[in-house]
Design a protein around this motif. Structure first.
Motif, PDB file in Angstrom:
ATOM      1  N   ALA A  72       0.834  -1.213   0.000  1.00  0.00           N
ATOM      2  CA  ALA A  72       0.000   0.000   0.000  1.00  0.00           C
ATOM      3  C   ALA A  72       0.865   1.257   0.000  1.00  0.00           C
ATOM      4  O   ALA A  72       0.584   2.213  -0.732  1.00  0.00           O
ATOM      5  N   GLY A  73       1.922   1.256   0.782  1.00  0.00           N
ATOM      6  CA  GLY A  73       2.806   2.423   0.831  1.00  0.00           C
ATOM      7  C   GLY A  73       3.536   2.650  -0.476  1.00  0.00           C
ATOM      8  O   GLY A  73       3.652   3.790  -0.949  1.00  0.00           O
ATOM      9  N   GLY A  74       4.014   1.576  -1.078  1.00  0.00           N
ATOM     10  CA  GLY A  74       4.705   1.694  -2.366  1.00  0.00           C
ATOM     11  C   GLY A  74       3.785   2.192  -3.455  1.00  0.00           C
ATOM     12  O   GLY A  74       4.146   3.067  -4.251  1.00  0.00           O
ATOM     13  N   MET A  75       2.582   1.642  -3.504  1.00  0.00           N
ATOM     14  CA  MET A  75       1.617   2.061  -4.511  1.00  0.00           C
ATOM     15  C   MET A  75       1.247   3.531  -4.324  1.00  0.00           C
ATOM     16  O   MET A  75       1.216   4.305  -5.288  1.00  0.00           O
ATOM     17  N   GLY A  76       0.980   3.921  -3.093  1.00  0.00           N
ATOM     18  CA  GLY A  76       0.643   5.311  -2.814  1.00  0.00           C
ATOM     19  C   GLY A  76       1.784   6.257  -3.152  1.00  0.00           C
ATOM     20  O   GLY A  76       1.562   7.332  -3.720  1.00  0.00           O
ATOM     21  N   ALA A  77       3.011   5.860  -2.844  1.00  0.00           N
ATOM     22  CA  ALA A  77       4.168   6.704  -3.130  1.00  0.00           C
ATOM     23  C   ALA A  77       4.354   6.896  -4.635  1.00  0.00           C
ATOM     24  O   ALA A  77       4.600   8.015  -5.098  1.00  0.00           O
ATOM     25  N   ILE A  78       4.199   5.832  -5.401  1.00  0.00           N
ATOM     26  CA  ILE A  78       4.349   5.932  -6.856  1.00  0.00           C
ATOM     27  C   ILE A  78       3.262   6.827  -7.445  1.00  0.00           C
ATOM     28  O   ILE A  78       3.535   7.692  -8.284  1.00  0.00           O
ATOM     29  N   LEU A  79       2.018   6.629  -7.013  1.00  0.00           N
ATOM     30  CA  LEU A  79       0.921   7.459  -7.520  1.00  0.00           C
ATOM     31  C   LEU A  79       1.158   8.936  -7.212  1.00  0.00           C
ATOM     32  O   LEU A  79       1.021   9.793  -8.087  1.00  0.00           O
ATOM     33  N   LEU A  81       3.990  10.508  -6.301  1.00  0.00           N
ATOM     34  CA  LEU A  81       5.225  11.042  -6.870  1.00  0.00           C
ATOM     35  C   LEU A  81       4.991  11.532  -8.294  1.00  0.00           C
ATOM     36  O   LEU A  81       5.347  12.655  -8.651  1.00  0.00           O
ATOM     37  N   GLY A  82       4.366  10.702  -9.104  1.00  0.00           N
ATOM     38  CA  GLY A  82       4.081  11.103 -10.486  1.00  0.00           C
ATOM     39  C   GLY A  82       3.071  12.228 -10.567  1.00  0.00           C
ATOM     40  O   GLY A  82       3.194  13.135 -11.389  1.00  0.00           O
ATOM     41  N   LYS A  83       2.063  12.169  -9.711  1.00  0.00           N
ATOM     42  CA  LYS A  83       1.016  13.208  -9.716  1.00  0.00           C
ATOM     43  C   LYS A  83       1.599  14.555  -9.311  1.00  0.00           C
ATOM     44  O   LYS A  83       1.333  15.576  -9.952  1.00  0.00           O
ATOM     45  N   GLU A  84       2.395  14.581  -8.263  1.00  0.00           N
ATOM     46  CA  GLU A  84       2.967  15.834  -7.767  1.00  0.00           C
ATOM     47  C   GLU A  84       4.025  16.407  -8.699  1.00  0.00           C
ATOM     48  O   GLU A  84       4.198  17.621  -8.768  1.00  0.00           O
ATOM     49  N   THR A  85       4.745  15.566  -9.422  1.00  0.00           N
ATOM     50  CA  THR A  85       5.763  16.057 -10.357  1.00  0.00           C
ATOM     51  C   THR A  85       5.170  16.393 -11.716  1.00  0.00           C
ATOM     52  O   THR A  85       5.854  16.944 -12.569  1.00  0.00           O
ATOM     53  N   GLY A  86       3.913  16.031 -11.934  1.00  0.00           N
ATOM     54  CA  GLY A  86       3.258  16.332 -13.193  1.00  0.00           C
ATOM     55  C   GLY A  86       3.547  15.350 -14.312  1.00  0.00           C
ATOM     56  O   GLY A  86       3.178  15.580 -15.456  1.00  0.00           O
ATOM     57  N   VAL A  87       4.212  14.244 -13.993  1.00  0.00           N
ATOM     58  CA  VAL A  87       4.532  13.242 -15.009  1.00  0.00           C
ATOM     59  C   VAL A  87       3.272  12.521 -15.460  1.00  0.00           C
ATOM     60  O   VAL A  87       3.102  12.215 -16.631  1.00  0.00           O
ATOM     61  N   TRP A  88       2.380  12.267 -14.541  1.00  0.00           N
ATOM     62  CA  TRP A  88       1.111  11.636 -14.859  1.00  0.00           C
ATOM     63  C   TRP A  88       0.041  12.116 -13.902  1.00  0.00           C
ATOM     64  O   TRP A  88       0.336  12.762 -12.906  1.00  0.00           O
ATOM     65  N   ASP A  89      -1.177  11.783 -14.230  1.00  0.00           N
ATOM     66  CA  ASP A  89      -2.297  12.102 -13.361  1.00  0.00           C
ATOM     67  C   ASP A  89      -2.735  10.805 -12.697  1.00  0.00           C
ATOM     68  O   ASP A  89      -2.518   9.711 -13.243  1.00  0.00           O
ATOM     69  N   ALA A  90      -3.342  10.893 -11.552  1.00  0.00           N
ATOM     70  CA  ALA A  90      -3.840   9.709 -10.851  1.00  0.00           C
ATOM     71  C   ALA A  90      -5.116  10.079 -10.114  1.00  0.00           C
ATOM     72  O   ALA A  90      -5.213  11.148  -9.523  1.00  0.00           O
ATOM     73  N   GLU A  91      -6.089   9.190 -10.176  1.00  0.00           N
ATOM     74  CA  GLU A  91      -7.358   9.385  -9.467  1.00  0.00           C
ATOM     75  C   GLU A  91      -7.203   8.831  -8.056  1.00  0.00           C
ATOM     76  O   GLU A  91      -6.834   7.660  -7.882  1.00  0.00           O
ATOM     77  N   LEU A  92      -7.481   9.648  -7.060  1.00  0.00           N
ATOM     78  CA  LEU A  92      -7.319   9.232  -5.662  1.00  0.00           C
ATOM     79  C   LEU A  92      -8.646   9.011  -4.947  1.00  0.00           C
ATOM     80  O   LEU A  92      -8.650   8.665  -3.772  1.00  0.00           O
ATOM     81  N   PRO A  94     -11.572   6.719  -4.157  1.00  0.00           N
ATOM     82  CA  PRO A  94     -11.825   5.273  -4.291  1.00  0.00           C
ATOM     83  C   PRO A  94     -13.195   4.918  -4.857  1.00  0.00           C
ATOM     84  O   PRO A  94     -13.442   3.765  -5.180  1.00  0.00           O
ATOM     85  N   ARG A  95     -14.090   5.874  -5.025  1.00  0.00           N
ATOM     86  CA  ARG A  95     -15.396   5.596  -5.631  1.00  0.00           C
ATOM     87  C   ARG A  95     -15.315   5.528  -7.149  1.00  0.00           C
ATOM     88  O   ARG A  95     -16.212   5.015  -7.803  1.00  0.00           O
ATOM     89  N   SER A  96     -14.229   6.047  -7.721  1.00  0.00           N
ATOM     90  CA  SER A  96     -14.075   6.122  -9.170  1.00  0.00           C
ATOM     91  C   SER A  96     -13.498   4.834  -9.743  1.00  0.00           C
ATOM     92  O   SER A  96     -12.660   4.184  -9.127  1.00  0.00           O
ATOM     93  N   SER A  97     -13.923   4.483 -10.962  1.00  0.00           N
ATOM     94  CA  SER A  97     -13.368   3.290 -11.603  1.00  0.00           C
ATOM     95  C   SER A  97     -11.923   3.515 -12.022  1.00  0.00           C
ATOM     96  O   SER A  97     -11.206   2.563 -12.308  1.00  0.00           O
ATOM     97  N   ASP A  98     -11.453   4.761 -12.021  1.00  0.00           N
ATOM     98  CA  ASP A  98     -10.048   5.063 -12.322  1.00  0.00           C
ATOM     99  C   ASP A  98      -9.183   5.126 -11.065  1.00  0.00           C
ATOM    100  O   ASP A  98      -7.998   5.446 -11.139  1.00  0.00           O
ATOM    101  N   PHE A  99      -9.748   4.822  -9.912  1.00  0.00           N
ATOM    102  CA  PHE A  99      -9.004   4.914  -8.654  1.00  0.00           C
ATOM    103  C   PHE A  99      -7.715   4.093  -8.705  1.00  0.00           C
ATOM    104  O   PHE A  99      -7.703   2.929  -9.103  1.00  0.00           O
ATOM    105  N   GLY A 100      -6.624   4.732  -8.317  1.00  0.00           N
ATOM    106  CA  GLY A 100      -5.343   4.047  -8.207  1.00  0.00           C
ATOM    107  C   GLY A 100      -4.651   3.785  -9.529  1.00  0.00           C
ATOM    108  O   GLY A 100      -3.599   3.150  -9.555  1.00  0.00           O
ATOM    109  N   LYS A 101      -5.200   4.294 -10.614  1.00  0.00           N
ATOM    110  CA  LYS A 101      -4.594   4.065 -11.930  1.00  0.00           C
ATOM    111  C   LYS A 101      -3.833   5.318 -12.351  1.00  0.00           C
ATOM    112  O   LYS A 101      -4.261   6.434 -12.103  1.00  0.00           O
ATOM    113  N   ILE A 102      -2.709   5.091 -12.993  1.00  0.00           N
ATOM    114  CA  ILE A 102      -1.943   6.186 -13.568  1.00  0.00           C
ATOM    115  C   ILE A 102      -2.594   6.536 -14.899  1.00  0.00           C
ATOM    116  O   ILE A 102      -2.909   5.655 -15.694  1.00  0.00           O
TER     117      ILE A 102
END
Length: 181
Positions: A72-79, A81-92, A94-102
């Motif tokens: 859980a920590g690794g997944m959260g950190a990767i999501l 890290l990319g979201k905050e640096t602007g490399v990718w977007d991530a849905e946070l 959990p009600r969304s079907s895109d939750f946890g996806k880059i």
């Protein structure tokens, strides 16, 4: 010692995607798609409780807890890290079907190892709401979400039978014509 090793072996099985088969036999085993993998996801999440509280094996419970927290920590950190640096977007949400996806443009990358549908379904049931990809939040109920989850886990043939009976697939599309040979 033998019991402890068996418990640790179960944790390794569950964390690598090998769970107990809930359905036995040829016909029953054809109902669910990859039933051992699906079962292992539930078992991985409950291993700290099962091993520690029910079986009383502190070492196995600690190992299971470490696995769960590290994942859980690794997944959260990767999501994040990319979201905050602007490399990718991530849905946070959990009600969304895109939750946890880059999200990179139109692409969705899911490295949730089979846990995201469980988390999403649990969140939707707990909150009584679901979130569409468009951002619209709408009410839902436990029965609808539970049925949708298990319907998505059906093997192709039973899934198509249900689609024909209901008149649409899980996402609301009408079934196409049957192929004629």
């Amino acid at each position: 010692l033998r019991g402890n090793l068996k418990n640790l072996g179960n944790i390794i099985d569950h964390s690598t995607g090998y769970g107990g088969a809930p359905l036995k036999g040829n016909l029953e085993a054809q109902a669910l798609f990859s039933q051992r993998y699906m079962t292992s996801r539930f078992q991985f999440l409950t291993d700290p409780i099962v091993e520690g509280v029910i079986k009383g094996d502190r070492r196995a419970a600690l190992a299971a807890t470490e696995n769960l927290v590290a994942f859980a920590g690794g997944m959260g950190a990767i999501l994040m890290l990319g979201k905050e640096t602007g490399v990718w977007d991530a849905e946070l949400d959990p009600r969304s079907s895109d939750f946890g996806k880059i999200r990179i443009g139109p692409q969705r990358i899911d490295f949730g190892a089979g846990f995201l549908p469980l988390i999403r379904t649990a969140a939707r049931i707990a909150m009584g709401e679901s979130k569409a990809i468009t951002g619209e939040v709408y009410d839902t109920n436990e029965v609808k979400e539970g049925l949708k989850f298990f319907r998505n886990k059906l093997a192709p043939v039973p899934s198509e039978v249900i689609n024909r009976i209901v008149g649409e697939n899980v996402i609301g599309e009408k079934p196409g014509k049957l192929l004629s040979l």
